[in-house]
Enzyme design. Structure first.
Site, mmCIF file in Angstrom:
data_model
loop_
_atom_site.group_PDB
_atom_site.id
_atom_site.type_symbol
_atom_site.label_atom_id
_atom_site.label_comp_id
_atom_site.label_asym_id
_atom_site.label_seq_id
_atom_site.Cartn_x
_atom_site.Cartn_y
_atom_site.Cartn_z
ATOM 1 N N THR A 144 0.804 -1.228 0.000
ATOM 2 C CA THR A 144 0.000 0.000 0.000
ATOM 3 C C THR A 144 0.836 1.277 0.000
ATOM 4 O O THR A 144 0.280 2.379 0.071
ATOM 5 C CB THR A 144 -0.978 -0.013 1.197
ATOM 6 N N GLU A 204 16.321 23.607 4.497
ATOM 7 C CA GLU A 204 16.606 22.233 4.920
ATOM 8 C C GLU A 204 17.000 22.227 6.394
ATOM 9 O O GLU A 204 17.831 23.018 6.828
ATOM 10 C CB GLU A 204 17.730 21.650 4.030
ATOM 11 N N HIS A 446 34.348 4.287 -26.621
ATOM 12 C CA HIS A 446 34.855 5.657 -26.683
ATOM 13 C C HIS A 446 34.189 6.391 -27.840
ATOM 14 O O HIS A 446 34.074 5.830 -28.917
ATOM 15 C CB HIS A 446 36.371 5.645 -26.902
HETATM 16 C C1 LIG Z 1 7.303 13.157 -6.655
HETATM 17 C C2 LIG Z 1 7.877 11.773 -6.492
HETATM 18 C C3 LIG Z 1 8.905 11.367 -7.322
HETATM 19 C C4 LIG Z 1 9.436 10.097 -7.199
HETATM 20 N N1 LIG Z 1 10.443 9.728 -8.051
HETATM 21 C C5 LIG Z 1 10.991 8.498 -7.943
HETATM 22 C C6 LIG Z 1 12.001 8.080 -8.842
HETATM 23 O O1 LIG Z 1 12.407 8.826 -9.742
HETATM 24 N N2 LIG Z 1 12.511 6.835 -8.700
HETATM 25 C C7 LIG Z 1 12.092 5.997 -7.702
HETATM 26 O O2 LIG Z 1 12.606 4.881 -7.609
HETATM 27 N N3 LIG Z 1 11.119 6.355 -6.838
HETATM 28 C C8 LIG Z 1 10.561 7.587 -6.944
HETATM 29 N N4 LIG Z 1 9.541 7.943 -6.089
HETATM 30 C C9 LIG Z 1 9.134 6.977 -5.040
HETATM 31 C C10 LIG Z 1 8.218 5.902 -5.627
HETATM 32 O O3 LIG Z 1 7.094 6.522 -6.190
HETATM 33 C C11 LIG Z 1 7.803 4.924 -4.540
HETATM 34 O O4 LIG Z 1 8.963 4.413 -3.900
HETATM 35 C C12 LIG Z 1 7.027 3.755 -5.132
HETATM 36 O O5 LIG Z 1 5.871 4.208 -5.781
HETATM 37 C C13 LIG Z 1 6.648 2.754 -4.037
HETATM 38 O O6 LIG Z 1 5.922 1.717 -4.604
HETATM 39 P P1 LIG Z 1 4.864 0.869 -3.758
HETATM 40 O O7 LIG Z 1 4.336 -0.149 -4.686
HETATM 41 O O8 LIG Z 1 5.478 0.435 -2.490
HETATM 42 O O9 LIG Z 1 3.715 1.893 -3.351
HETATM 43 P P2 LIG Z 1 2.809 3.013 -4.195
HETATM 44 O O10 LIG Z 1 3.455 3.247 -5.490
HETATM 45 O O11 LIG Z 1 2.684 4.099 -3.237
HETATM 46 O O12 LIG Z 1 1.494 2.233 -4.432
HETATM 47 C C14 LIG Z 1 0.610 1.922 -3.406
HETATM 48 C C15 LIG Z 1 -0.792 1.871 -3.953
HETATM 49 O O13 LIG Z 1 -1.625 1.274 -2.975
HETATM 50 C C16 LIG Z 1 -2.914 1.824 -3.090
HETATM 51 N N5 LIG Z 1 -3.629 1.573 -1.832
HETATM 52 C C17 LIG Z 1 -3.318 2.011 -0.583
HETATM 53 N N6 LIG Z 1 -4.194 1.533 0.323
HETATM 54 C C18 LIG Z 1 -5.085 0.790 -0.371
HETATM 55 C C19 LIG Z 1 -6.215 0.033 0.002
HETATM 56 N N7 LIG Z 1 -6.617 -0.079 1.278
HETATM 57 N N8 LIG Z 1 -6.903 -0.595 -0.958
HETATM 58 C C20 LIG Z 1 -6.527 -0.514 -2.263
HETATM 59 N N9 LIG Z 1 -5.452 0.186 -2.665
HETATM 60 C C21 LIG Z 1 -4.733 0.816 -1.734
HETATM 61 C C22 LIG Z 1 -2.666 3.291 -3.383
HETATM 62 O O14 LIG Z 1 -3.764 3.844 -4.067
HETATM 63 C C23 LIG Z 1 -1.418 3.225 -4.258
HETATM 64 O O15 LIG Z 1 -1.733 3.327 -5.617
HETATM 65 C C24 LIG Z 1 8.948 9.207 -6.208
HETATM 66 C C25 LIG Z 1 7.906 9.602 -5.376
HETATM 67 C C26 LIG Z 1 7.366 10.865 -5.511
HETATM 68 C C27 LIG Z 1 6.238 11.268 -4.615
#
Ligand SMILES: Cc1cc2nc3c(=O)[nH]c(=O)nc-3n(C[C@H](O)[C@H](O)[C@H](O)COP(=O)(O)OP(=O)(O)OC[C@H]3O[C@@H](n4cnc5c(N)ncnc54)[C@H](O)[C@@H]3O)c2cc1C
Length: 467
Positions: A144, A204, A446
């Protein structure tokens, strides 16, 4: 539609959708549930992808306006912000649809709705129409993710006081942007808006930006960003914000306490980090252990303390990165299928997609010093790299750190154009347990920027040739 599965993933981000795909490949019946309405999670919808689309477009805008003349290209440049946002939205739309296709291909059912675990093996999903569906499964993977960490006393309205989500969708270029937090998200989005014309100040709390990255890289990175026009107030904290007509008056004070000052700004971006998100999942009721930071506790194989419930990605410990979530997804799915999935956390790269980029993998000097590990270093500046000269991108350097006794590569840190692509070689070297000499003796085409990594590796044994 079956309501019984071998494994169900809650969350359709890089952790969740990759877990569902891998489980499907391994022959398990699966479903992937996400409440957002578009799959891909934070990363595809409001994170990695939209930010990189805007970073790319804004970098081209700045180059066209300021750097092309030096290359003999004369251009009259003006900004069409709605079109730039249109590029971002198109990319996001195509990629989120792509995830749906991939789930289908893996025979995983993509379910839109909010999931709650009512008992081990039982999930209730509330659809957008309010209807509830009950699902039974042998395994549940919690994926999540995370959400924006709040700044005490500050309410995000996503208009004037924005999180990264609002900063990815501003309707006009703010004259002044105050970024709270000098981590990668603040610096990337600060870079986007500075390139488009904002005066950007970063506040920061710590005495350095990009905490966690190699200190020498961080210092040089800050110097370059300052030269680009970004202002920094380090060791400073935001203690309050007040709306003053169309502007904001932000009160700051030294991190250690002291005299307060105010900074006037038009938009304030709160980017002090992200917090794991497992709200309303019902975990407390079924006894899934959480730590003090709200993360789901698992063992090294992603199993929680409740049999059949697993957790991966931002919601558990470790770097909040999309590829870390993906790696854990693969390993967790393989464990569930009775295979030996494993993640090498020393070989997970991290990238800041500014210009120049910052990329690192493995240990920093600071970490090795703290652990008492003896190491050797080789460095090579991009000013001495032929390709960097040809593309007019000579800022930065590559740094290879190897074990003093065994020469095994322990860390690679790159500040420079394309650092994010170049770090893959270093991650592979660490994954394979390579010595710095292996990189130094590997042929690198290169002229390429990657030759700087090779020359830095040569430097570990003191035989850098092209400097
Ligand atoms: C602005 C920004 C830029 C970023 N850039 C990068 C980058 O360049 N490279 C990188 O590696 N990482 C980047 N990240 C971090 C990256 O987005 C996260 O590390 C990654 O998305 C984590 O994946 P995840 O699957 O753990 O969770 P998420 O991608 O957060 O997915 C979780 C999902 O669970 C769903 N969910 C939650 N609770 C429930 C529920 N009860 N029922 C159904 N669905 C639910 C949510 O809707 C969500 O879509 C960035 C983050 C941000 C905010």
């Amino acid at each position: 539609m079956a309501d019984t599965f071998d494994a169900v993933v809650i969350g359709g981000g890089p952790g969740g959708y990759n877990a569902a795909i891998r489980l499907g490949q391994l022959g398990l019946s699966t479903a992937c549930i996400d409440k957002r309405g578009a799959f891909g999670g934070t990363c595809l919808n409001i994170g990695c992808i939209p930010s990189k689309a805007l970073l790319f477009a804004s970098e081209r805008f700045e180059e066209a306006g300021h750097s092309y003349a030096k290359l003999g290209i004369k251009a009259q440049v003006s900004l069409d912000l709605p079109a730039m946002m249109g590029h971002k939205d198109k990319v996001v739309g195509e990629l989120t649809k792509g995830v749906e296709f991939l789930l289908k291909k893996a025979k995983s059912e993509a379910i839109v709705g909010e999931a709650r675990i009512t008992a081990p093996g039982k999930i209730e999903v509330k659809g957008k129409d309010g209807a509830t569906r009950t699902i039974t499964t042998k395994n549940i993977i919690i994926a999540t993710g995370s959400e924006v960490a709040a700044l005490p006393g500050v309410t995000i309205d996503e208009k004037q006081i924005v999180s990264s989500t609002g900063a990815l969708a501003l309707k006009e270029v703010p004259k002044r942007l105050l970024v709270v937090g000098g981590g990668y998200i603040g610096l990337e989005l600060g870079s986007v808006w500075r390139r488009l014309g904002s005066e950007v100040t970063v506040v920061e709390f710590l005495d350095r930006i990009t905490p966690g990255l190699d200190g020498e890289i961080g210092k040089n990175f800050q110097r370059i960003l300052t030269k680009q026009g970004m202002k920094f107030q380090l060791s400073t904290k935001v203690v309050g914000v007040e709306k003053k007509g169309a502007a904001l008056s932000v009160t700051v004070e030294p991190a250690a306490g002291g005299e307060k000052k105010t900074i006037e700004t038009d938009i304030m971006l709160v980017s002090i980090g992200r917090r794991p998100f497992a709200d309303d999942l019902g975990l407390e009721k079924i006894g899934v252990k959480m730590d003090q930071r709200g993360r789901v506790v698992t063992d090294g194989h992603y199993a929680t303390n409740v049999a059949g419930i697993w957790a991966i990605g931002d919601v558990r410990e470790g770097a909040m990165l999309a590829h870390k979530a993906e790696d854990e997804a693969v390993a967790c799915a393989e464990r569930i299928a009775g295979k030996a999935g494993h993640v090498n956390y020393d070989a997970i790269p991290a990238v800041v997609y500014t210009a120049p980029e910052v990329a690192s993998v493995g240990k920093t000097e600071e970490e090795l010093k703290a652990a008492g590990v003896a190491y050797k270093i080789g460095k090579f500046p991009f000013t001495a790299n032929a390709r960097a000269k040809t593309i007019a991108a000579t800022d930065g350097f590559a740094k290879v750190i190897a074990d003093a006794k065994t020469d095994r590569v322990l860390g690679v840190h790159i500040l420079g154009a394309e650092a994010g692509n170049m770090i893959a070689e270093a991650a592979l070297a660490i994954e394979f347990g390579a010595a710095s000499e292996d990189i130094a003796r590997t042929s690198h085409a290169h002229p390429t920027l990657t030759e700087a990594v090779r020359q830095a590796a040569m430097g570990v044994e003191g035989w850098t040739m092209q400097m």
